[in-house]
Design an enzyme around this catalytic site. Structure first.
Site, PDB file in Angstrom:
ATOM      1  N   SER A  34      -1.944  -5.102  -1.811  1.00 33.93           N
ATOM      2  CA  SER A  34      -1.315  -5.094  -3.138  1.00 33.93           C
ATOM      3  C   SER A  34      -1.136  -6.542  -3.566  1.00 33.93           C
ATOM      4  CB  SER A  34       0.051  -4.418  -3.039  1.00 33.93           C
ATOM      5  OG  SER A  34       0.803  -4.624  -4.223  1.00 33.93           O
TER       6      SER A  34
ATOM      7  N   TYR B  13       8.205  -2.443   1.076  1.00 34.22           N
ATOM      8  CA  TYR B  13       6.820  -2.432   0.574  1.00 34.22           C
ATOM      9  C   TYR B  13       6.207  -3.829   0.665  1.00 34.22           C
ATOM     10  CZ  TYR B  13       3.027  -1.162  -2.716  1.00 34.22           C
ATOM     11  OH  TYR B  13       1.813  -0.907  -3.309  1.00 34.22           O
TER      12      TYR B  13
HETATM   13  P1  NAD Z   1      -0.639   7.880  -4.891  1.00 37.61           P
HETATM   14  O1  NAD Z   1       0.803   8.253  -4.759  1.00 37.61           O
HETATM   15  O2  NAD Z   1      -1.383   8.271  -6.122  1.00 37.61           O
HETATM   16  O3  NAD Z   1      -1.459   8.403  -3.640  1.00 37.61           O
HETATM   17  C1  NAD Z   1      -0.959   8.278  -2.340  1.00 37.61           C
HETATM   18  C2  NAD Z   1      -1.869   8.996  -1.389  1.00 37.61           C
HETATM   19  O4  NAD Z   1      -1.328   8.853  -0.074  1.00 37.61           O
HETATM   20  C3  NAD Z   1      -1.980  10.505  -1.661  1.00 37.61           C
HETATM   21  O5  NAD Z   1      -3.299  10.906  -1.415  1.00 37.61           O
HETATM   22  C4  NAD Z   1      -1.051  11.115  -0.618  1.00 37.61           C
HETATM   23  O6  NAD Z   1      -1.403  12.432  -0.231  1.00 37.61           O
HETATM   24  C5  NAD Z   1      -1.258  10.143   0.523  1.00 37.61           C
HETATM   25  N1  NAD Z   1      -0.211  10.174   1.530  1.00 37.61           N
HETATM   26  C6  NAD Z   1       1.128  10.048   1.352  1.00 37.61           C
HETATM   27  N2  NAD Z   1       1.765  10.184   2.530  1.00 37.61           N
HETATM   28  C7  NAD Z   1       0.805  10.382   3.470  1.00 37.61           C
HETATM   29  C8  NAD Z   1       0.813  10.592   4.874  1.00 37.61           C
HETATM   30  N3  NAD Z   1       1.960  10.613   5.563  1.00 37.61           N
HETATM   31  N4  NAD Z   1      -0.365  10.785   5.502  1.00 37.61           N
HETATM   32  C9  NAD Z   1      -1.537  10.777   4.814  1.00 37.61           C
HETATM   33  N5  NAD Z   1      -1.604  10.570   3.488  1.00 37.61           N
HETATM   34  C10 NAD Z   1      -0.449  10.373   2.828  1.00 37.61           C
HETATM   35  O7  NAD Z   1      -0.662   6.281  -4.675  1.00 37.61           O
HETATM   36  P2  NAD Z   1      -1.650   5.129  -5.190  1.00 37.61           P
HETATM   37  O8  NAD Z   1      -0.965   4.421  -6.298  1.00 37.61           O
HETATM   38  O9  NAD Z   1      -3.020   5.632  -5.395  1.00 37.61           O
HETATM   39  O10 NAD Z   1      -1.582   4.138  -3.944  1.00 37.61           O
HETATM   40  C11 NAD Z   1      -2.590   4.073  -2.976  1.00 37.61           C
HETATM   41  C12 NAD Z   1      -2.481   2.734  -2.258  1.00 37.61           C
HETATM   42  O11 NAD Z   1      -2.645   1.663  -3.187  1.00 37.61           O
HETATM   43  C13 NAD Z   1      -1.119   2.509  -1.580  1.00 37.61           C
HETATM   44  O12 NAD Z   1      -1.305   1.865  -0.337  1.00 37.61           O
HETATM   45  C14 NAD Z   1      -0.413   1.587  -2.548  1.00 37.61           C
HETATM   46  O13 NAD Z   1       0.553   0.789  -1.913  1.00 37.61           O
HETATM   47  C15 NAD Z   1      -1.576   0.746  -3.066  1.00 37.61           C
HETATM   48  N6  NAD Z   1      -1.324   0.095  -4.345  1.00 37.61           N
HETATM   49  C16 NAD Z   1      -1.037   0.837  -5.453  1.00 37.61           C
HETATM   50  C17 NAD Z   1      -0.807   0.176  -6.654  1.00 37.61           C
HETATM   51  C18 NAD Z   1      -0.506   0.921  -7.918  1.00 37.61           C
HETATM   52  O14 NAD Z   1      -0.147   0.258  -8.917  1.00 37.61           O
HETATM   53  N7  NAD Z   1      -0.639   2.215  -7.977  1.00 37.61           N
HETATM   54  C19 NAD Z   1      -0.870  -1.224  -6.718  1.00 37.61           C
HETATM   55  C20 NAD Z   1      -1.163  -1.918  -5.550  1.00 37.61           C
HETATM   56  C21 NAD Z   1      -1.394  -1.257  -4.371  1.00 37.61           C
END
Ligand code: NAD
Length: 259
Positions: free
Chosen positions: A141, A154
């Site tokens: 991130s 986080y």
């Molecule tokens: P999201 O909430 O849309 O998706 C999260 C995913 O993780 C889902 O598929 C969920 O089923 C899965 N998950 C949750 N708990 C789990 C577990 N115990 N075992 C297996 N799978 C599990 O989130 P997102 O925004 O797509 O985030 C995905 C990644 O990207 C994360 O690591 C997040 O930190 C990172 N990220 C997101 C953003 C953003 O702005 N959305 C920015 C930077 C980094």
């Protein structure tokens, strides 16, 4: 060439992981999807990925449980023959001042956002070494590079995964295996949508103000990053052109960390 390779993408039933799974399937990569949602809920997406002519499977393995992580890698290896690409993407968020931060939320965030990538990496490397090729991509991130208040767990996990990225990159550098991190800015996924009301409450402002004045204030482009842009970045890291790119933290955050 990535065509006919096979990938495991953790947390790919939603958001960024699903976007990367879709980009990979379109590029001819077999995909093991993973998430906590029931299979019925993910079936339409899984079937759409297969419509691009690849194998797409779904596993509900909990990435907070080391035996289930190992089970996921074994299941993918059995189904595809090899796991050539690992994307550590599963992640959760919780927003609170540190003196009010619940201990169970701290433990869960470190377990999923950092420790699960240790277990997947450990499980997948013997196969990559035997095959003489591999790509590991950690979805960190912008919060792996800089901090924001109220996100202690986080930010700690995301800074930690950049350390692991560099360490493993050095360990496998001579074996045609690269290990890199992508550092996205804000992407409008359920993870971000869920934190908007809490941030509004913590700062005493409206949800629209959170989007404009808190989230996009950090991004000079004033636009959310898209999952398609992240899929393209991940595909680049899998390409032959990226064979000398290893141990890096690649920002895809609209200029956020250029400030
Ligand atoms: P999201 O909430 O849309 O998706 C999260 C995913 O993780 C889902 O598929 C969920 O089923 C899965 N998950 C949750 N708990 C789990 C577990 N115990 N075992 C297996 N799978 C599990 O989130 P997102 O925004 O797509 O985030 C995905 C990644 O990207 C994360 O690591 C997040 O930190 C990172 N990220 C997101 C953003 C953003 O702005 N959305 C920015 C930077 C980094």
């Amino acid at each position: 060439m990535v065509k006919n390779k096979s990938a495991v993408i953790t947390g790919s039933s939603s958001g960024i992981g699903l976007g990367i799974a879709e980009g990979f399937a379109k590029a001819g990569i077999n995909v093991m999807m993973n998430g906590i949602e029931p299979a019925e809920q993910v079936e339409a997406d899984r079937a759409r990925l297969e419509s691009y002519g690849v194998k797409a499977l779904y596993s509900r393995a909990n990435m907070m449980k080391p035996e289930e992580v190992r089970g996921l890698i074994s299941e993918a290896t059995e189904a595809f023959g090899t796991v050539d690409i690992l994307v550590n993407n599963a992640g959760i968020q919780f927003v609170a001042p540190i003196d009010e931060f619940p201990e169970d939320k701290w433990d869960a965030i470190i377990s999923l956002n950092l420790t699960s990538a240790f277990h997947t990496t450990k499980a997948v490397l013997p196969g990559m070494k035997a095959a003489g090729w591999g790509r590991i991509i950690n979805i960190a991130s912008a919060h792996g590079l800089v901090a924001s208040p109220f996100k202690s767990a986080y930010v700690s996990a995301k800074h930690g995964i950049l350390g692991m990225t560099k360490t493993v990159a050095l360990e496998v550098a001579e074996q045609n295996i690269t290990v890199n991190a992508i550092c996205p800015g804000y992407v409008l996924t359920p993870l971000v949508e869920k934190q908007i009301p809490d941030t509004a409450k913590a700062r005493g402002i409206t949800e629209e103000e959170v989007k404009r004045d808190v989230l996009l204030a950090a991004q000079p482009t004033k636009k959310f990053v898209t999952v398609e842009q992240l899929a393209d970045t991940a595909l680049f890291l899998c390409s032959d052109g990226a064979a000398s790119t290893t141990g890096v933290a690649l920002p895809v955050e609209g200029g956020w960390t250029a400030h």
